[in-house]
Design an enzyme around this catalytic site. Sequence first.
Site, short mmCIF file in Angstrom:
data_model
loop_
_atom_site.label_atom_id
_atom_site.label_comp_id
_atom_site.label_asym_id
_atom_site.label_seq_id
_atom_site.Cartn_x
_atom_site.Cartn_y
_atom_site.Cartn_z
N GLU A 47 0.86 -1.19 0.00
CA GLU A 47 0.00 0.00 0.00
C GLU A 47 0.89 1.23 0.00
O GLU A 47 1.70 1.43 0.90
CB GLU A 47 -0.90 0.00 1.24
CG GLU A 47 -1.81 1.23 1.29
CD GLU A 47 -2.72 1.25 2.52
OE1 GLU A 47 -3.40 0.23 2.76
OE2 GLU A 47 -2.71 2.26 3.23
N ASP A 58 -5.71 9.79 9.88
CA ASP A 58 -4.40 9.29 10.29
C ASP A 58 -3.95 9.83 11.64
O ASP A 58 -4.17 10.99 11.96
CB ASP A 58 -3.34 9.64 9.24
CG ASP A 58 -3.49 8.78 8.00
OD1 ASP A 58 -3.50 7.54 8.16
OD2 ASP A 58 -3.62 9.32 6.90
N TYR A 172 -11.77 -3.54 3.21
CA TYR A 172 -10.81 -2.99 4.18
C TYR A 172 -11.57 -2.85 5.50
O TYR A 172 -12.45 -2.00 5.63
CB TYR A 172 -10.33 -1.63 3.68
CG TYR A 172 -9.11 -1.05 4.38
CD1 TYR A 172 -9.00 -1.02 5.77
CD2 TYR A 172 -8.06 -0.52 3.64
CE1 TYR A 172 -7.90 -0.49 6.38
CE2 TYR A 172 -6.94 0.04 4.25
CZ TYR A 172 -6.87 0.04 5.62
OH TYR A 172 -5.77 0.60 6.24
#
Lengths: 266, 371
Positions: A47, A58, A172
């Site tokens: 990735e 994040d 995911y």
Amino acid sequence: MNSRIDGAFRLREGPLIVPCVVAGDPSFAESLQISRELVDAGADMLEIVMPFSDPVADGPVIQQAGSRARTAGMTTDRLFDLVREVRAETGIPLLIMTYANIVIRRGIRKFYRDAADAGADGVVVADVPLEEADPFCAAARMAGIDPILFVSQTTSPERREQILAKAGGFIYLVAALGVTGTREDLSPQSIDLLKVVKERTSLPVVPGFGISTPEHVRRYTHAGADGVIVGSALIRMIGDRGSSGSGPGNRIGDLVRAMKLAARGG
Amino acid sequence: MYALNELEEAYRTIIPSDEFREEMKYYLTEYAGRPTPLTFCRNLSADLNCRIYLKREDLLHSGAHKLNNALGQALLAKCMGKQRIIAETGAGQHGVATAIAGAVLGLPVEVYMGEEDIRRQSLNVARMHMLGAKVSAVASGSRTLKDAINEALRDWVTNVQDTHYLIGSVVGPHPFPSLVREFQTVIGNEIREQVMAKEGRLPDAMVACVGGGSNAIGMFAPFLDDPVELWGAEAGGEGLAGRHGATLCGGTPGVLHGSYTYLIQDAFGQILESHSISAGLDYPGVGPEHSFLRDTRRVIYRPVTDAEAVDSFLYLSRTEGIIPALESAHAVGLARQIAGGRGPDDILIINLSGRGDKDVAQVAGLMGGNP
């Protein structure tokens, strides 16, 4: 579909280890070198994170990595250069992970076309919810890219079913509530969620967010994960490397190897 | 999405209920001091040669319009059973308003604030501490409002089950822009009633400053279908050729914080650092409804530079004896520009969104201690 991602899951001997690298961190050349180390250590899929100025999904590790990369001149053009160079050296599937505005600013269709031309196989856009996903998924499929979508613990069953119907490549599974970053313990709820999602889809299911140790990999493997995505635990080591560039680089490969072993039941 | 859907449901069901409206009415009138006056300014009117009114949000408890929204959302959060409130703040006014709402409604508050803004707005930081709120410094990115929003969003996705994110402007993902507009529209509703009582007609023009754009939307919303000119003053900073925060005048469309709206960004979609002398306008995005109103040309947006804002800060202080917030001084600056060429009977209303105590030290510094 006969994508490189499908192939990787079909032919797998154990769950796939999917390490992350932040494009351009700490420099273009070094992120290319890190990609090589990850592939050499046995990464089954890679990735590649395209940094965004405002990465709300994040935690600090990937924020700082993205900031280093952007300071060193990383742009979307250079991202595709990097993907092209990695693609020239390996046959494993390559994912691009980024944020909506990076895709929109380039033009959604153009972004996916450029990604495909560079040799990417899947694109993950961190801040596009199901409700806004159609133009992204359509552009992806037109370009031959798998649109990878998220399912999390707070996804309602109704939305989950719609996501499973729209997604391509794999699901995911957001394994922790919150943002990316290393965690000591994995959440028991994420194991339950993994089992539920596995029952509802024929797509492979791959947890990410917070997966930091071989023990985590072992736990998800036992619960039926088709792979694991490992980001901050590796990217943190790049930050620790400092500017000298050499030395603890092997630790990245070591962690990937240890996780690979754990995934194979070691 | 889970939390946004939950919030939208609460917006639809709780806010229209009699019980909620009664509670809101109590807090807005008894506690916050609404309605705020619509002041006819004799000196300003004589100087600018038209009839100038100020909507006095500076007189609202806390010193700015932000409290309208903070009380509304905090009350909503309480009705939803949330145990904790988080907020972002730029100038600190929204942080203070949220700290006040949390204190009076008995909810713990944590406010994210950029390090740069903490430095610029130390008075408001102290106020938040006094009010019992926790102020968390944000050291990422440009260390201003946008980064505080990023950090608040990260907190929210992590603690979504028991926490309400009390966003301070008409920005962020749906339903926030609508929700914040809902609570700020009290400004425009009062103006309509007050100007009809005083003048017997609607105004010719209204002016508000636009950072995220909550005081402007609150003022404009009830007048969108009326023949009233609407003007938005953006942070012109050093001028559009230099660093600025004039998103609608100098930006391009994109996605930030869950909205598709005008942004200050580079060719690759990286968000650039905005600049304004006023922390409250220092944001590289803008409420998506303002983007719509710009594109339809219903509202005209103009940049007002740092220098013009400081000049208008002093101008209003000396002409009317009212020290405006630097944010609101941008609206005064634009009003001075558009007052020219009007007849003496034209009515122009400026939204004085906040008072300027918080900016006094900064402006004094700019004047080198020699006002």
